[in-house]
Design an enzyme around this catalytic site. Structure first.
Site, short mmCIF file in Angstrom:
data_model
loop_
_atom_site.label_atom_id
_atom_site.label_comp_id
_atom_site.label_asym_id
_atom_site.label_seq_id
_atom_site.Cartn_x
_atom_site.Cartn_y
_atom_site.Cartn_z
N CYS A 166 30.03 57.22 25.55
CA CYS A 166 30.27 56.52 25.04
C CYS A 166 32.28 56.29 24.75
CB CYS A 166 29.73 56.43 23.44
SG CYS A 166 27.46 56.38 23.22
N SER A 178 20.68 62.43 14.90
CA SER A 178 21.84 60.98 14.37
C SER A 178 21.44 60.80 16.34
CB SER A 178 23.18 61.20 14.65
OG SER A 178 23.95 60.03 15.35
N GLU A 216 31.30 73.31 19.02
CA GLU A 216 31.83 72.72 17.78
C GLU A 216 30.83 73.18 16.07
OE1 GLU A 216 34.78 70.23 19.31
OE2 GLU A 216 34.63 68.84 17.98
N CYS A 265 33.52 64.82 16.32
CA CYS A 265 32.93 65.27 17.39
C CYS A 265 33.29 65.57 18.94
CB CYS A 265 31.25 65.14 17.40
SG CYS A 265 30.99 63.23 18.62
N SER A 314 23.34 55.77 15.87
CA SER A 314 24.61 55.03 16.19
C SER A 314 24.46 53.67 16.30
CB SER A 314 24.67 56.50 16.96
OG SER A 314 24.54 57.17 16.82
N LEU A 315 24.37 52.98 16.27
CA LEU A 315 24.56 50.90 16.30
C LEU A 315 25.19 51.19 16.52
CD1 LEU A 315 21.61 50.20 16.34
CD2 LEU A 315 22.64 48.40 14.84
N HIS A 316 27.11 50.83 16.43
CA HIS A 316 28.19 50.40 15.86
C HIS A 316 27.96 49.07 16.69
CE1 HIS A 316 28.29 54.77 15.85
NE2 HIS A 316 28.35 55.35 17.37
N CYS A 336 34.44 58.40 22.95
CA CYS A 336 34.07 59.47 22.17
C CYS A 336 34.19 60.25 22.73
CB CYS A 336 32.22 59.39 21.93
SG CYS A 336 31.96 61.21 21.19
N GLY A 368 26.96 66.08 21.31
CA GLY A 368 25.34 65.50 22.46
C GLY A 368 24.89 64.91 21.74
N GLU A 369 23.59 64.93 23.03
CA GLU A 369 22.78 63.80 22.16
C GLU A 369 21.74 64.77 22.10
OE1 GLU A 369 22.45 60.28 21.27
OE2 GLU A 369 20.51 61.31 20.99
N CYS A 388 28.61 65.65 26.60
CA CYS A 388 27.16 65.15 27.18
C CYS A 388 27.37 63.72 27.51
CB CYS A 388 27.47 64.26 25.34
SG CYS A 388 26.23 63.35 25.01
N ASN A 402 37.85 57.91 14.24
CA ASN A 402 39.18 59.22 14.07
C ASN A 402 39.29 59.04 15.72
OD1 ASN A 402 39.37 60.57 12.57
ND2 ASN A 402 36.81 60.95 12.28
N CYS A 445 27.54 70.01 10.48
CA CYS A 445 27.12 69.14 11.17
C CYS A 445 27.16 70.22 12.53
CB CYS A 445 28.86 68.11 11.61
SG CYS A 445 28.22 66.95 12.57
#
Ligand code: SAH
Ligand code: SF4
Length: 371
Positions: free
Chosen positions: A138, A213, A106, A355, A236-238, A141, A181-182, A134, A312, A127
């Site tokens: 995480c 990212s 997507e 994502c 992506s720290l989070h 996600c 994906g990464e 992936c 989200n 995007c």
């Protein structure tokens, strides 16, 4: 309407052939010379691919027919089909693509919005995805939920932009690698795609309008720092401590904050560029004032910006976004620490824009319909 599940059988020759849209101009020039054709033929092919944007060698009408046949024998010429579009013209639009082997990926087209990654106003941002699924799992996600399937080829990365421009009729001027994906786990294909996106003979989008990212693959961040292209990097720290990050992102057990931030330091020194930290706000997980203060200290030390993103909700996962007051409080702590910070209230919340969500939803519908 539900999509029909389809099994696509590709012959071995098609799988083994390189796609013509995975090649750089100099590589195509080499190939063309091996075919004993004049070098300018490579330019003609490139113009058909990226200026006129045809879908087959047959449409390249200023090439001799025999040469076109030869190209068809030598290279694959795949395209990606739009399986579904969600959203409307002036809002975020989400595109679900079916690849040649039937896999789904997507892309999201985001309308003009205030600057997110550096330029004054990020206009018509897309995007895009870099992998099917992936492997990094995480916990929050949708892309990681069903594991990893495969890397995208360079042409499959570039084709997302071409297909969205064709379908929307809009010229895209900003690219973010924040779809499924990464990106840094598909380093070589990603760099090939970026060179095509950036090249004047390709899509001609400036490196400063391309943002990547990563969830924190420290060695590849260093590798990227050694590449000549000045693309922008978002991390992506989070979480501002290992304790919090470990709960959310398994990658942190391999590259903890110390290793990740050392790689970020290296990137900043090599590139002389400001980094962006992405920070999804998840209620009771990473939204405490203590995390905000620690995040502020990290960002200030590295001279980085912070993008706060309210979580989200993903169907089937227990996480949720904090209240608006809690979000605002987190933001104001950062600002008091003198850190440039924005709070991005997602535009695509209503269309499963985070994502991996649309793909997951569609896959589940197909599975239900065919079981
Ligand atoms: N793998 C890369 C790039 C793709 S994810 C990375 O992790 O950075 C792009 C961004 O979307 C990341 O910052 C990711 O943490 C965020 N994201 C994933 N799921 C989300 C969700 N449900 N709500 C909001 N952001 C999400
Ligand atoms: Fe993969 Fe990024 Fe999702 Fe983590 S947030 S599972 S790295 S796509």
């Amino acid at each position: 309407m539900l999509e029909r599940a389809s099994i696509v059988v590709l012959d071995v020759a098609t799988i083994l052939k390189i796609d013509v849209k995975a090649l750089q101009l100099p590589e195509l020039e080499d190939k063309v010379q091996k075919f004993a054709e004049p070098a300018y033929r490579a330019r003609q092919i490139i113009d058909w691919l990226y200026k006129k944007r045809v879908g087959s060698f047959d449409e390249m009408t200023d090439l001799p027919r025999e040469f076109r046949n030869r190209l068809g024998q030598e290279f694959a010429f795949s395209s990606i089909d739009i399986a579904r579009v969600l959203g409307s013209r002036d809002t975020t639009r989400k595109f679900l693509f079916r690849l040649a082997d039937g896999n789904l990926i997507e892309s999201v087209l985001i309308p003009a919005s205030p600057a997110l990654y550096g330029s004054r106003s990020d206009r018509r941002t897309i995007c895009i995805s870099t992998q099917v699924g992936c492997a990094y799992g995480c916990k929050f996600c949708a892309s990681g939920l069903e594991g990893f399937c495969r890397n995208l080829q360079p042409n499959e990365i570039v084709d997302q932009i071409i297909a969205v421009e064709r379908e929307s009729g809009e010229k895209i001027d900003n690219i973010v690698f924040m779809g499924m994906g990464e990106p840094l786990a598909n380093f070589d294909n990603l760099m090939r795609a970026i060179r095509i996106i950036n090249a004047p003979w390709g899509l001609g989008i400036g490196a400063r309008h391309i943002t990547l990212s990563t969830s924190g693959l420290a060695p590849q961040i260093r590798q990227l720092a050694d590449e000549p292209l000045q693309i922008r990097l978002a991390i992506s720290l989070h979480g501002a401590t290992d304790e919090v990050r470990n709960q959310m992102m398994p990658i942190n057990r391999r590259y903890n904050l110390e290793k990740l931030l050392a790689a970020c330091d290296y990137y900043i020194r090599r590139k002389k560029q400001r980094l962006t930290f992405e920070y999804i706000l998840i209620a009771n997980v990473n939204d405490s004032p203590d995390q905000a203060r620690r995040l502020g200290r990290i960002a200030r030390r590295l001279g980085a910006k912070v993008n706060l993103i309210p979580y989200n909700t993903v169907h089937g996962l227990p996480w949720s976004r904090p209240s608006t007051e809690q979000q605002d409080q987190f933001l104001s702590i950062l600002r008091r620490s003198d850190v440039p910070a924005t709070l991005r209230r997602e535009k695509g919340h209503d269309i499963e824009a985070a994502c991996g969500q649309l793909r997951l939803q569609t896959k589940r519908e197909v599975e239900t319909a065919t079981s």
